[in-house]
Design a protein around this motif. Structure first.
Motif, PDB file in Angstrom:
ATOM      1  N   ILE A 206       0.853  -1.179   0.000  1.00  0.00           N
ATOM      2  CA  ILE A 206       0.000   0.000   0.000  1.00  0.00           C
ATOM      3  C   ILE A 206       0.889   1.229   0.000  1.00  0.00           C
ATOM      4  CG2 ILE A 206      -1.849   1.222   1.203  1.00  0.00           C
ATOM      5  CD1 ILE A 206      -2.548  -1.416   2.586  1.00  0.00           C
ATOM      6  N   ALA A 207       0.779   2.040  -1.040  1.00  0.00           N
ATOM      7  CA  ALA A 207       1.587   3.255  -1.161  1.00  0.00           C
ATOM      8  C   ALA A 207       0.803   4.445  -0.633  1.00  0.00           C
ATOM      9  CB  ALA A 207       1.993   3.472  -2.614  1.00  0.00           C
ATOM     10  N   CYS A 208       1.423   5.219   0.257  1.00  0.00           N
ATOM     11  CA  CYS A 208       0.776   6.395   0.842  1.00  0.00           C
ATOM     12  C   CYS A 208       1.703   7.597   0.713  1.00  0.00           C
ATOM     13  CB  CYS A 208       0.450   6.158   2.321  1.00  0.00           C
ATOM     14  SG  CYS A 208      -0.664   4.785   2.625  1.00  0.00           S
ATOM     15  N   ASP A 209       1.104   8.760   0.631  1.00  0.00           N
ATOM     16  CA  ASP A 209       1.860  10.007   0.552  1.00  0.00           C
ATOM     17  C   ASP A 209       1.984  10.586   1.954  1.00  0.00           C
ATOM     18  OD1 ASP A 209       3.007  12.421   0.029  1.00  0.00           O
ATOM     19  OD2 ASP A 209       1.587  13.021  -1.540  1.00  0.00           O
ATOM     20  N   PRO A 210       3.166  10.533   2.572  1.00  0.00           N
ATOM     21  CA  PRO A 210       3.301  11.009   3.953  1.00  0.00           C
ATOM     22  C   PRO A 210       3.226  12.519   4.093  1.00  0.00           C
ATOM     23  CG  PRO A 210       5.433  10.308   3.110  1.00  0.00           C
ATOM     24  CD  PRO A 210       4.420   9.970   2.050  1.00  0.00           C
ATOM     25  N   ARG A 211       3.069  13.231   2.958  1.00  0.00           N
ATOM     26  CA  ARG A 211       2.849  14.674   3.088  1.00  0.00           C
ATOM     27  C   ARG A 211       1.430  14.978   3.555  1.00  0.00           C
ATOM     28  NH1 ARG A 211       4.468  16.640  -2.785  1.00  0.00           N
ATOM     29  NH2 ARG A 211       3.269  14.728  -3.231  1.00  0.00           N
ATOM     30  N   ARG A 212       0.533  14.014   3.392  1.00  0.00           N
ATOM     31  CA  ARG A 212      -0.822  14.153   3.922  1.00  0.00           C
ATOM     32  C   ARG A 212      -0.862  13.688   5.375  1.00  0.00           C
ATOM     33  NH1 ARG A 212      -5.162  14.145   0.113  1.00  0.00           N
ATOM     34  NH2 ARG A 212      -4.458  14.175  -2.057  1.00  0.00           N
ATOM     35  N   SER A 213      -1.843  14.165   6.109  1.00  0.00           N
ATOM     36  CA  SER A 213      -1.994  13.714   7.499  1.00  0.00           C
ATOM     37  C   SER A 213      -2.628  12.323   7.522  1.00  0.00           C
ATOM     38  CB  SER A 213      -2.882  14.685   8.285  1.00  0.00           C
ATOM     39  OG  SER A 213      -2.267  15.958   8.351  1.00  0.00           O
ATOM     40  N   PRO A 214      -2.193  11.456   8.441  1.00  0.00           N
ATOM     41  CA  PRO A 214      -2.791  10.120   8.545  1.00  0.00           C
ATOM     42  C   PRO A 214      -4.151  10.185   9.261  1.00  0.00           C
ATOM     43  CG  PRO A 214      -1.097  10.398  10.227  1.00  0.00           C
ATOM     44  CD  PRO A 214      -1.094  11.661   9.400  1.00  0.00           C
ATOM     45  N   ASP A 215      -5.187  10.575   8.507  1.00  0.00           N
ATOM     46  CA  ASP A 215      -6.513  10.709   9.123  1.00  0.00           C
ATOM     47  C   ASP A 215      -7.115   9.332   9.383  1.00  0.00           C
ATOM     48  OD1 ASP A 215      -8.450  10.025   6.718  1.00  0.00           O
ATOM     49  OD2 ASP A 215      -6.851  11.309   5.926  1.00  0.00           O
ATOM     50  N   ARG A 216      -8.177   9.337  10.194  1.00  0.00           N
ATOM     51  CA  ARG A 216      -8.786   8.071  10.606  1.00  0.00           C
ATOM     52  C   ARG A 216      -9.367   7.297   9.434  1.00  0.00           C
ATOM     53  NH1 ARG A 216     -12.770   9.449  15.449  1.00  0.00           N
ATOM     54  NH2 ARG A 216     -13.283  11.147  14.021  1.00  0.00           N
ATOM     55  N   GLY A 217      -9.935   8.008   8.434  1.00  0.00           N
ATOM     56  CA  GLY A 217     -10.501   7.312   7.279  1.00  0.00           C
ATOM     57  C   GLY A 217      -9.447   6.562   6.497  1.00  0.00           C
ATOM     58  N   THR A 218      -8.292   7.199   6.276  1.00  0.00           N
ATOM     59  CA  THR A 218      -7.210   6.534   5.542  1.00  0.00           C
ATOM     60  C   THR A 218      -6.667   5.337   6.317  1.00  0.00           C
ATOM     61  OG1 THR A 218      -6.597   8.624   4.499  1.00  0.00           O
ATOM     62  CG2 THR A 218      -4.944   6.876   4.505  1.00  0.00           C
ATOM     63  N   LEU A 219      -6.486   5.511   7.624  1.00  0.00           N
ATOM     64  CA  LEU A 219      -5.979   4.407   8.445  1.00  0.00           C
ATOM     65  C   LEU A 219      -6.976   3.255   8.502  1.00  0.00           C
ATOM     66  CD1 LEU A 219      -4.368   6.421  11.385  1.00  0.00           C
ATOM     67  CD2 LEU A 219      -3.186   5.248   9.521  1.00  0.00           C
ATOM     68  N   ALA A 220      -8.272   3.584   8.546  1.00  0.00           N
ATOM     69  CA  ALA A 220      -9.285   2.525   8.539  1.00  0.00           C
ATOM     70  C   ALA A 220      -9.241   1.737   7.231  1.00  0.00           C
ATOM     71  CB  ALA A 220     -10.668   3.126   8.755  1.00  0.00           C
ATOM     72  N   LEU A 221      -9.041   2.462   6.092  1.00  0.00           N
ATOM     73  CA  LEU A 221      -8.946   1.785   4.798  1.00  0.00           C
ATOM     74  C   LEU A 221      -7.713   0.892   4.750  1.00  0.00           C
ATOM     75  CD1 LEU A 221      -9.731   1.260   1.890  1.00  0.00           C
ATOM     76  CD2 LEU A 221      -8.600   3.417   1.254  1.00  0.00           C
ATOM     77  N   ILE A 222      -6.588   1.382   5.273  1.00  0.00           N
ATOM     78  CA  ILE A 222      -5.373   0.571   5.294  1.00  0.00           C
ATOM     79  C   ILE A 222      -5.600  -0.693   6.129  1.00  0.00           C
ATOM     80  CG2 ILE A 222      -2.985   0.507   6.115  1.00  0.00           C
ATOM     81  CD1 ILE A 222      -2.782   3.478   5.400  1.00  0.00           C
ATOM     82  N   GLY A 223      -6.277  -0.533   7.269  1.00  0.00           N
ATOM     83  CA  GLY A 223      -6.569  -1.695   8.093  1.00  0.00           C
ATOM     84  C   GLY A 223      -7.451  -2.700   7.381  1.00  0.00           C
ATOM     85  N   GLU A 224      -8.484  -2.226   6.672  1.00  0.00           N
ATOM     86  CA  GLU A 224      -9.361  -3.142   5.922  1.00  0.00           C
ATOM     87  C   GLU A 224      -8.599  -3.847   4.819  1.00  0.00           C
ATOM     88  OE1 GLU A 224     -13.442  -2.051   4.923  1.00  0.00           O
ATOM     89  OE2 GLU A 224     -13.104  -0.157   5.971  1.00  0.00           O
ATOM     90  N   LEU A 225      -7.764  -3.096   4.102  1.00  0.00           N
ATOM     91  CA  LEU A 225      -6.992  -3.714   3.027  1.00  0.00           C
ATOM     92  C   LEU A 225      -6.039  -4.765   3.580  1.00  0.00           C
ATOM     93  CD1 LEU A 225      -6.181  -0.559   0.853  1.00  0.00           C
ATOM     94  CD2 LEU A 225      -7.664  -2.465   0.196  1.00  0.00           C
ATOM     95  N   SER A 226      -5.430  -4.491   4.711  1.00  0.00           N
ATOM     96  CA  SER A 226      -4.466  -5.444   5.268  1.00  0.00           C
ATOM     97  C   SER A 226      -5.136  -6.758   5.656  1.00  0.00           C
ATOM     98  CB  SER A 226      -3.779  -4.824   6.485  1.00  0.00           C
ATOM     99  OG  SER A 226      -4.679  -4.688   7.566  1.00  0.00           O
ATOM    100  N   ARG A 227      -6.426  -6.706   6.005  1.00  0.00           N
ATOM    101  CA  ARG A 227      -7.139  -7.937   6.355  1.00  0.00           C
ATOM    102  C   ARG A 227      -7.567  -8.726   5.126  1.00  0.00           C
ATOM    103  NH1 ARG A 227      -8.834  -4.347  10.489  1.00  0.00           N
ATOM    104  NH2 ARG A 227     -10.656  -3.608   9.329  1.00  0.00           N
TER     105      ARG A 227
END
Length: 464
Positions: free
Chosen positions: A392-413
């Motif tokens: 999963i590629a993310c742009d660290p210039r953006r803030s790690p908001d809860r929606g993005t982290l939730a999506l990363i968690g769903e994808l990881s599962r």
């Protein structure tokens, strides 16, 4: 992060947790269930299976399964406390009935002490069974209350009501709580019987009967009537002369004492212990028989509405139109065909970024997920065909908001192994150190590996 193995759930546990989730949603509104619904649709199955799959996924996510284990531990502790109470109470009844042997024992006063409360509570249980439906009596309600208190888990608040709701379907509450009530009284009577035998074996008791208004014939008839059933099992019963002689306080006949002792033990066994033991076995039989037939009540409005979300329209209504000659082409953003071993996906990347990077053969490009529809399609495809490795590629210039982290968690599962690629800053720019640290801390809390260097070698072969 190593996942803890899920405890094995019985069919009753599954129904129990499903009802607990329903009650929770009735009180607090619908839960965030997008991922649960997606995984349930991927699992498929009949109506009850769909509802159970969704509820169990939510229960595991929200800690209800652990709360159920805590509730069970509380229930066992409560049962142990009640068992000890029953054993000591039974011994106390026998001690109070016989005393220390310094005075003769009034046989019918002793019998009332040993059986009176038991018979009154048994009558109350029978009346509750007839008029109050699923009544477990005071002991049953006390056990449920103690179980909840000893669980000491705020998440378990809906478990006791959910259990009663499940059991009401086939009126099983009366048999489960009745099993507990009669089991405890059986223990109490067994303890009283053992204490009675111990006292009679180690102390010398005389037995008398006393009255002011009743005649001698009343005691003779009552004694012989109560002793009829114990006599069939070999217990001794005083004869008429011994019964009459026991009305004289000065009488001290060894044969009479032994016959009265045998009569008292037999009466307690036949009218105290055996009825409770037989009722406990009957309740256990009815409980096991009814438990095997438990099902969800799919006619409840909450479940009917839920099935409309979990079952595709083609399953609920049937296919109405013929298939088109050509399907619509897939939109950009999700380029999976299914069954990929390695997948690369970007989340909310800048449009001017040169993406995707050159990829070796065997790596699928899932594009960039920017909106809700792309997110839904990607998650559904990965749920149906999970990836072996997901980057999963993310742009660290953006803030790690809860929606993005939730999506990363769903994808990881949806993958056997997952890493996050924190992309480097474009030429001429630098990353904010604090924001990068926020990303790293957030990913660490999710238990996901992350790197600032392109881990394409890991994505291709599984090795760095």
């Amino acid at each position: 992060m190593t996942a803890q193995p899920s405890p094995t759930l019985t069919p009753l546990d599954r129904l129990w947790l499903t009802e607990a989730v329903r009650l929770r949603e009735e009180h607090a509104g619908l839960l965030d269930d997008d991922e649960a619904n997606r995984r349930t649709r991927a699992e498929g199955g009949e109506a009850q299976q769909l509802i159970e799959h969704r509820a169990l996924w939510l229960a595991r996510r929200d800690g209800l399964v652990e709360a159920l284990q805590h509730w069970r531990q509380g229930a066992r502790l409560a049962a142990l406390a009640l068992v000890l109470f029953a054993l000591f109470s039974g011994a106390g009844l026998a001690w109070a009935a016989l005393g220390d042997g310094s005075r003769p024992v009034n046989v019918f006063w002793a019998l009332g002490s040993l059986l009176g409360l038991n018979l009154l509570m048994l009558l109350g249980w029978l009346l509750g069974l007839i008029f109050a439906g699923d009544s477990g009596g005071a002991l049953g309600r006390l056990w449920l209350w103690l179980s909840e208190k000893l669980a000491r888990d705020a998440r378990a608040v809906q478990l006791a009501p959910a259990l009663l709701t499940v059991l009401q379907q086939r009126r099983l509450g009366r048999w489960l709580l009745g099993l507990g009530v009669h089991g405890l009284w059986s223990l109490a009577m067994f303890s009283a019987l053992l204490t009675l035998l111990a006292l009679l074996a180690t102390r010398r008791y005389g037995f008398v009967w006393e009255t002011t208004i009743l005649g001698e014939s009343a005691f003779v008839g009552l004694t012989q009537a109560l002793g009829a059933l114990p006599a069939l099992l070999g217990f001794s019963v005083p004869d008429i002369e011994q019964i009459r002689a026991s009305g004289i306080l000065a009488t001290d006949l060894d044969g009479a004492r032994q016959n009265w002792a045998g009569w008292l033990v037999g009466v307690v066994l036949i009218y105290g212990l055996l009825p409770r033991l037989l009722l406990a076995l009957f309740c256990q039989w009815r409980w096991r028989r009814g438990r095997a037939a438990l099902r969800l009540d799919l006619q409840l409005p909450a479940y009917r509405l839920l099935l409309e979300r979990l079952q595709p329209a083609s399953e609920r209504l049937g296919i109405q139109d013929a298939a088109p000659a050509q399907l619509h082409a897939a939109q950009s953003g999700v380029g999976l065909q299914g069954g990929e071993g390695a997948v690369l996906v970007g989340i909310e990347l800048e449009p001017n970024l040169n993406w995707p990077p050159p990829l070796p053969d065997g790596i699928a490009d899932a594009g960039v997920v920017d909106d809700r529809e792309q997110r839904r399609r990607l998650l559904e495809q990965l749920t149906l065909t999970p990836a072996q490795r997901l980057l999963i590629a993310c742009d660290p210039r953006r803030s790690p908001d809860r929606g993005t982290l939730a999506l990363i968690g769903e994808l990881s599962r949806c993958a056997a192994a997952t890493q996050v690629w924190l992309l480097p800053a474009p030429a001429g720019e630098t990353l904010d150190a604090n924001r990068l640290q926020d990303w790293q801390q957030a990913l660490d809390s999710l238990g996901l590996a992350h790197s600032g260097n392109a881990p394409l070698a890991w994505l291709e072969s599984g090795h760095e």
